[in-house]
Design an enzyme around this catalytic site. Sequence first.
Site, PDB file in Angstrom:
ATOM      1  N   HIS A 333       0.833  -1.211   0.000  1.00  0.00           N
ATOM      2  CA  HIS A 333       0.000   0.000   0.000  1.00  0.00           C
ATOM      3  C   HIS A 333       0.863   1.255   0.000  1.00  0.00           C
ATOM      4  O   HIS A 333       2.053   1.225   0.341  1.00  0.00           O
ATOM      5  CB  HIS A 333      -0.960   0.017   1.198  1.00  0.00           C
ATOM      6  CG  HIS A 333      -0.296   0.142   2.527  1.00  0.00           C
ATOM      7  ND1 HIS A 333       0.092   1.350   3.073  1.00  0.00           N
ATOM      8  CD2 HIS A 333       0.018  -0.799   3.442  1.00  0.00           C
ATOM      9  CE1 HIS A 333       0.630   1.146   4.271  1.00  0.00           C
ATOM     10  NE2 HIS A 333       0.599  -0.150   4.520  1.00  0.00           N
ATOM     11  N   CYS A 351       3.655  -4.587   6.448  1.00  0.00           N
ATOM     12  CA  CYS A 351       3.234  -4.352   5.074  1.00  0.00           C
ATOM     13  C   CYS A 351       4.415  -3.945   4.194  1.00  0.00           C
ATOM     14  O   CYS A 351       5.499  -3.610   4.676  1.00  0.00           O
ATOM     15  CB  CYS A 351       2.170  -3.261   5.019  1.00  0.00           C
ATOM     16  SG  CYS A 351       0.563  -3.782   5.680  1.00  0.00           S
TER      17      CYS A 351
END
Length: 432
Positions: A333, A351
């Site tokens: 992301h 992430c």
Amino acid sequence: MRATQDQLSRRDGRRRMFAAGLLAAVLAVTSACTNEGGGDKSPAWQGGGESAPKATATITGPAADAKDVPASTGVAFTTKDAKDTTVELKDSAGGAVEGTVVADGGSWLPKGALKYGETYTATVTATGDDGKPAQATSTFTTMAKPSKQVRISSFLGDGQVVGVGMPLIVKFSRAVAEDYRDDVQRRMTVTSTPAQEGVWHWVSPTEIRFRPKEFWKAGTAVSYRIQAGGLPLGDGWYGRADLSVDVKTGPAVIMTVDNKTKRMTVTKDGKAIKTIPVSLGKKSTPSSSGTMIVIEKLRKTVFDTMEELGPEEGYRTKIDYAQRLTWGGEFIHAAPWSEGQQGSVNVSHGCVNVSMKNGAWLFANTRIGDPITVKGTERKLANGNGWTDWNMSWNEYVKGSALPYDPDAAASPSAEATPGDTAETPSAEPTT
């Protein structure tokens, strides 16, 4: 079939000969109709002074005058000295049932489940090199519609375009007993153009997946069919309906992240097209090393871990260009707050952080099913934490099949596809 309703039982209760209709690999001769006597009430050949046909045909199932036959049944048969064999199945009104002789050459499957409570007549015609046909017939009646039915669904819908790492995912609304899973697999076919070697793998009693030995080739047309309508699934439960799905793969977009360099390399159809600086999980919350698949894409979302981590450690953050990789909450992301560290320091909660610009580019150039491999982090990806089919070796994956794997059976017979059901994606907490 099984005792009472399935009619044949395996010697040790583990293997069945004709459960759920036809089990093409192992067939035993039971009561049958044949031109050789012992079953035919009126032999098809009655040539007077002429010589008998050289070929012979025998129907081994369903047995003559059988009742309560599962609606998934096919026709099992044997022939001798036959150059050409045809199978015909007609209902009580004389209507023909479409079907195909399967690869083993000794069984025939209808295109779809038969009608409940209907009487059918099967005719097998074998013709030898003498040109004389020999026939065998068997009449049977299917069971009444069962009250206990299992819904079968596909994660993918008809017509979708997916990444080259996308597994074919089929789910059952009720657990399939281990002793019945081989029956299910015999009724599952996958056809790809171009053809690729692949296998079904049981992830759980309610889910089975298919992947090829190598990533799908770009632009592959994939059709898969589950002929489970009326199929016995154990404890009096039966498959509710057949399922067919047609999908296609897009370009071969593959992402590779190296923790050592803090870079992601993106290739398309074998050619490197972009290098992206990243920030991975910090030491206390490392990213997972392994091969993952893009599960879902969210243009805008909110990562909320307040309930999971509490007010001191938790956070609630708006996120752009999120692509889920694991059920545990690892995503690719955009992370504008870490752009200064991307390419040099790991600061995320697990992430793969990229810049807003690179996040937008990735989002526009990837699709569900695209693979990503992360290398060199402190934590190994746990199998089952996402679509981890490619995180397993081929030998490991093959072990998940309920049938012995035959590498020569790389492509199944063609199946005419119709729209498939769609399953919902499970939810999980994100990381950042």
